[in-house]
Design an enzyme around this catalytic site. Structure first.
Site, short mmCIF file in Angstrom:
data_model
loop_
_atom_site.label_atom_id
_atom_site.label_comp_id
_atom_site.label_asym_id
_atom_site.label_seq_id
_atom_site.Cartn_x
_atom_site.Cartn_y
_atom_site.Cartn_z
N GLY A 1 42.88 52.89 34.15
CA GLY A 1 42.14 53.51 35.41
C GLY A 1 42.22 52.28 36.45
O GLY A 1 43.24 52.48 37.07
N GLY B 1 41.74 59.88 23.34
CA GLY B 1 42.52 60.82 24.34
C GLY B 1 42.17 60.26 25.69
O GLY B 1 41.75 59.19 25.84
N THR C 1 37.14 52.52 37.49
CA THR C 1 37.06 53.99 37.69
C THR C 1 35.93 54.54 36.68
O THR C 1 35.68 53.88 36.03
CB THR C 1 38.42 54.53 37.45
N PRO D 1 45.92 55.03 28.28
CA PRO D 1 45.24 55.38 29.64
C PRO D 1 45.04 53.95 30.48
O PRO D 1 44.66 53.12 29.95
CB PRO D 1 43.90 56.08 29.37
N THR E 1 34.56 51.97 28.27
CA THR E 1 34.36 50.87 27.70
C THR E 1 32.59 50.68 27.66
O THR E 1 32.15 49.75 27.16
CB THR E 1 34.50 49.69 28.96
N TYR F 1 25.59 36.41 31.36
CA TYR F 1 26.82 35.98 31.58
C TYR F 1 27.12 34.47 31.60
O TYR F 1 26.27 33.80 32.18
CB TYR F 1 27.27 36.44 32.79
N ILE G 1 40.32 60.65 29.10
CA ILE G 1 39.17 61.18 29.69
C ILE G 1 39.67 61.60 31.15
O ILE G 1 39.99 61.02 32.04
CB ILE G 1 38.15 59.97 30.13
N GLY H 1 42.50 48.87 35.91
CA GLY H 1 43.14 47.81 35.59
C GLY H 1 42.17 46.58 35.67
O GLY H 1 42.67 45.33 35.63
#
Length: 582
Positions: free
Chosen positions: A151, A294, A226, A149, A233, A500, A296, A153
């Site tokens: 989304g 799968g 997306t 899959p 994630t 971060y 989403i 990228g």
């Protein structure tokens, strides 16, 4: 980023250099930034040559092997899509290269230099319905294809890369869901929206705002990432303090897997059951699954009315240790925490200052006065001061109360309010930093960010150890110049923070710089783990961090996850091999 945006370097008639961001999308766009080049040269101990050779924006892709998808299989996919199906499948090298990579430094470096030595998908397809995805999965089962899959990228973990040929020799197909981008229904009374998974954050936010609502989820990558990627994630957004993380916002998930549609069944249309105790929760199973269970296809989300008030503030504090205490006190406000609170260390604050245009005479005077009040009192210095940038969202009364708390705590910790303009600039800096990395690479400077969750009790230890590790690794490899490392706290919790780190280095004359950078990054990640940080707060594991899995999960947990995968996907159609499924 957007093609119409990005930093460029210019030279004044007197030979001085200034940077500028192209386009009009961001607050700093079109404004000369006279301090940025000098800041970079000083911090990394190098000279930027405006006339020197720069890396190309993209490489020649002719060396990429041809697709292995045969003509018969190509025709079957086209037939599946019906009329116009040829436009929704591509074997082009450029599409395969984009869908076989993400935004990790290795991906960007390899795409720009042509050193693509990893495997790319054989085809990219764009289904536009749940039924098409189900039919595609059936074809994949018949022909023994692997589906990955895709989304927006924006992943930085190699999660959309194909497994190596030695690991899995099957035909690889990237399934891009961006055409599945509709808002299917909105239930205003219950505060819910049912949305297809291919919609980008920017489009979803814009659509909801036209209806008078917000989803509250605004990750750094929201312009391109997306909904499906957020779920896969287990993402987190900049306004987590108010709206929660993606697991708090998503109510239900619909997934098409090897055995068909996995979804909650409803007796009544346009509704969700909310909290229920009905066994294992599909949503929980899919959060963080990284494309291995799968595809989403849609989700029910919590939505909120647009806030009455939105504003910003900033607080200058004497040093990072004081800043951490200030952040911890803010975290104790619980429900009254501002929507977003970020603490920039001194290095990142000075980088932010270098991204400013030349101030007007009035602004220069005001900045001089406000700055020197604290400096003359002996509490501040240019090389220690830090900045907390704050975003408020809520009712007028909520924001008013939050601002009072912010001011009171700033006073307690010897801070100075620096105003809403600095606060908003700090919030917007997030988007500029992504373009900075590409700009720096033009001049042989390689950089990357990495995040972690750290408990309050281990925070100073992790920060000190991480920065120390960067310098020791850089020195041991005898690399040129000085490494630049900075950090910022981005999300607050009762028990800790998300932090971060940003690291960049001069790679001029360095052989295989991307590989060397990756090795340093792995050693830094190990240092973070050894000192009490997590493997990831919200980026996920992908393949980049999968080698660390046995340090964070027991073998029993790994074996159980693999067994669940086997039950859901017996022939491994979704063989991306991310995380524990390496």
């Amino acid at each position: 980023g957007f093609q119409d945006s990005g930093f460029v370097l210019n030279v004044n008639p007197d030979g001085s250099k200034y940077a500028m961001m192209k386009g009009t999308r961001y607050t700093i766009s079109g404004k000369p930034l006279p301090s940025l080049a000098n800041f970079v040269e000083k911090e990394l101990d190098l000279i930027i040559d405006p006339n020197g050779t720069t890396l190309p924006a993209s490489c020649n892709l002719k060396g990429i092997p041809e697709s292995r998808l045969n003509a018969e299989s190509f025709a079957e996919i086209v037939n599946l899509f019906g009329s116009g199906g040829e436009s929704r499948i591509s074997l082009k090298r450029v599409d395969r290269a984009r869908h076989g990579t993400g935004h990790a430094q290795e991906d960007i470096y390899n795409l720009r230099t042509g050193h693509i030595q990893f495997r790319l998908p054989d085809a990219v397809i764009w289904p536009q319905s749940e039924a098409e995805i189900a039919a595609l999965i059936s074809l994949a089962s018949q022909h023994d294809w692997c589906l990955i899959p895709f989304g927006g990228g924006t992943n930085v973990t190699h999660s959309t890369r194909c497994p190596t040929e030695a690991t899995d020799s099957r035909t690889m197909i990237s399934v891009d869901v961006k055409l599945m981008n509709r808002v299917l229904w909105v239930n205003e009374e219950d505060g819910l929206a049912f949305v297809e998974a291919g919609i980008t954050g920017a489009d979803l936010i814009d659509h909801m705002e036209t209806l008078g609502f917000t989803i509250g989820h605004e990750p750094d990558s929201y312009e391109f990432s997306t909904l499906g990627g957020w779920i896969a994630t287990k993402a987190s957004g900049m306004k987590q303090n108010k709206y929660g993380n993606i697991e708090d916002i998503v109510r239900e998930v619909n997934v098409v897997g090897a055995k068909g549609l996995m979804a909650h069944k409803h007796k009544v249309r346009n509704s969700s059951v909310g909290r229920s105790s009905t066994g294992i929760d599909l949503k929980t199973l899919m959060l963080g699954s990284e494309g291995c269970f799968g595809i989403i296809v849609s989700a029910v989300l919590k939505i909120w009315p647009l806030p009455e008030s939105r504003s910003h503030e900033s607080v200058l504090l004497p040093n990072f240790q004081v800043g951490l205490k200030y952040m911890k006190d803010l975290s104790k406000l619980r429900a009254m925490k501002p929507a977003s609170v970020r603490l920039l260390d001194n290095e990142q604050f000075r980088l932010g200052q270098a991204l400013k245009e030349v101030p007007s005479k009035f602004e220069s005077l005001r900045n001089f006065v406000s700055k020197n009040i604290g400096y003359y009192m002996g509490n501040f210095s240019d090389m220690s001061v830090v900045c907390a940038t704050i975003t408020f969202e809520g009712t007028f009364n909520e924001v008013k109360i939050q601002k009072e708390y912010v001011r009171e705590l700033a006073s307690v910790h010897g801070g100075i309010l620096a105003g809403s303009k600095v606060g908003k600039a700090g919030y917007d800096l997030t988007f500029a930093i992504a373009y900075l990395r590409d700009f720096a690479l033009n001049y042989n400077i390689l950089g990357e960010s990495f995040e972690t969750f750290v408990p309050w009790s281990k925070l100073e230890r992790v920060i000190e150890a991480t920065k120390r590790k960067v310098f020791s690794e850089h020195k041991s490899l005898a690399l040129p110049g000085i490494p630049f490392v900075c950090c910022r706290i981005t999300q607050l919790y009762d028990d800790g923070v998300c932090i971060y780190f940003y690291f960049c280095m001069n790679i001029r004359g360095v052989k295989e710089p991307s590989n060397i950078f990756s090795a340093i990054e792995r050693s830094i990640r190990q240092e973070i783990l050894d000192n009490g940080g997590s493997l990831s707060h919200h980026h996920g594991l992908g393949k980049l961090r999968s080698s660390f899995v046995q340090q964070i999960h027991s073998q029993g947990q790994i074996d159980s996850c693999v067994a669940i995968k086997k039950a859901l996907d017996p022939v491994n159609i979704f063989g991306a091999r991310n995380g524990v499924f390496q």
